[in-house]
Design an enzyme around this catalytic site. Structure first.
Site, PDB file in Angstrom:
ATOM      1  N   HIS A  40      -8.465   1.632  -0.778  1.00  0.00           N
ATOM      2  CA  HIS A  40      -8.337   0.854  -1.787  1.00  0.00           C
ATOM      3  C   HIS A  40      -9.820   0.357  -2.444  1.00  0.00           C
ATOM      4  CE1 HIS A  40      -4.134   0.867  -1.237  1.00  0.00           C
ATOM      5  NE2 HIS A  40      -4.090   0.762  -0.100  1.00  0.00           N
ATOM      6  N   SER A  84       0.876  -1.144  -0.098  1.00  0.00           N
ATOM      7  CA  SER A  84       0.048  -0.112   0.098  1.00  0.00           C
ATOM      8  C   SER A  84       0.869   1.214  -0.102  1.00  0.00           C
ATOM      9  CB  SER A  84      -0.907  -0.085   1.070  1.00  0.00           C
ATOM     10  OG  SER A  84      -1.929   0.887   1.258  1.00  0.00           O
TER      11      SER A  84
END
Length: 305
Positions: A190, A87
């Protein structure tokens, strides 16, 4: 092949940067990172409490800064043949690979954190880790509830994201054989909820010059190695609203013959996943400067423990 990996949001803890600032020059470097990111990272990493550093716009630059501080403290970067980040950790990986300068990485991650915090404030959403169970059954249950599998972490761990009432329903009736753990994050990262942040970050990256990577770099999009710096930056932008496929990154590590993994600060999460998904692969979590010697030994091939 020995690689370095960089952790994502949630790996920070109060005061974790204090030991690093005892190393000559790192306080000055962190002051630069603070200026570039727009966050007082010295105070955040040494003084602020857990709630304050959980704030998305603080946590993201703080984690990337910590990763780069510990990366710069490694004695020998030449022994690192590949990098990947989880991430937001992809920004540290991009800097380590030479795709972005450290200044651009910190500036962009500051913008990313603020944009994602703003997007998260628009609707009441969150994330929960789902541990165990059959992946197909877990994903089917999430679809029933209108939730998104935001992180495929491998090692039997998947992260669900979406509306808080749907996450509560998941906790109340979890898929068979699973345990659901609500995560202390501000929103459904996300996922489609982050679309406004994607556009903000895309505008910011238009002003950045990207170089092709000096070492192998794998993407969270699909676990594939990316040879173009410009393409990797595009993926960094899109990833804000797309699932993190760390499971596929680890599959690629295995296929590439990775024989050792060093996780940079704030370390522990990714080496933990590797122990389950890449059994037998030596790994070192660099949590404090005391761990640098073991990391150097692993990277140099002096030990495989």
């Amino acid at each position: 092949m020995r690689i370095a990996v960089f952790p994502g949001q949630g790996s920070q803890s109060p005061g974790f940067l204090s030991p690093w600032l005892a190393i000559d020059g790192l306080a000055d470097r962190l002051a630069e990172y603070s200026e570039w990111s727009g966050v007082d990272l010295i105070a955040a990493g040494t003084e602020w409490d857990a709630d304050r550093i959980r704030d998305t716009q603080v946590a993201q630059p703080l984690i990337v800064a910590a990763s780069l501080l510990s990366w710069n403290a490694l004695p020998d970067h030449e022994a690192v043949a590949g990098v990947a980040g989880h991430s937001v950790g992809e920004f540290a990986a991009a800097a380590a690979a030479g795709i972005l300068t450290e200044e651009d990485a910190l500036r962009l991650v500051g913008i990313r954190g603020r944009a994602m915090a703003e997007a998260a404030a628009a609707e009441k959403t969150g994330m929960s880790a789902v541990i165990g169970g059959d992946e197909a059954s877990v994903v089917a249950r999430l679809e029933e509830l209108g939730l998104t599998p935001a992180n495929y972490n491998g090692g039997g761990q998947l992260v669900a994201a979406g509306a808080l009432d749907a996450l509560a329903a998941l906790t109340a009736e979890p898929p068979s054989g699973t345990r659901v753990i609500p995560l202390q994050v501000a929103g459904a990262f996300h996922t489609r909820y982050m679309a406004p942040a994607v556009e903000t970050l895309r505008s910011a990256t238009a002003e950045v010059a990207a170089s092709d990577p000096r070492v192998t770099v794998w993407s969270n999009r699909d676990g594939a190695a990316v040879g173009s710096g410009a393409r990797f930056v595009e993926l960094l932008v899109d990833q804000v609203a797309s699932p993190v496929r760390w499971d596929l990154c680890m599959t690629s590590f295995a296929a590439a013959g990775v024989s050792g993994i060093v996780e940079l600060s704030p370390a522990g999460t990714l080496t933990g996943l590797a122990k389950r998904a890449l059994r037998g692969t030596p790994a070192v979590a660099v949590k404090t400067p005391d761990d640098l010697e073991a990391a150097d030994a692993l990277l140099s091939g002096d030990t495989d423990a």
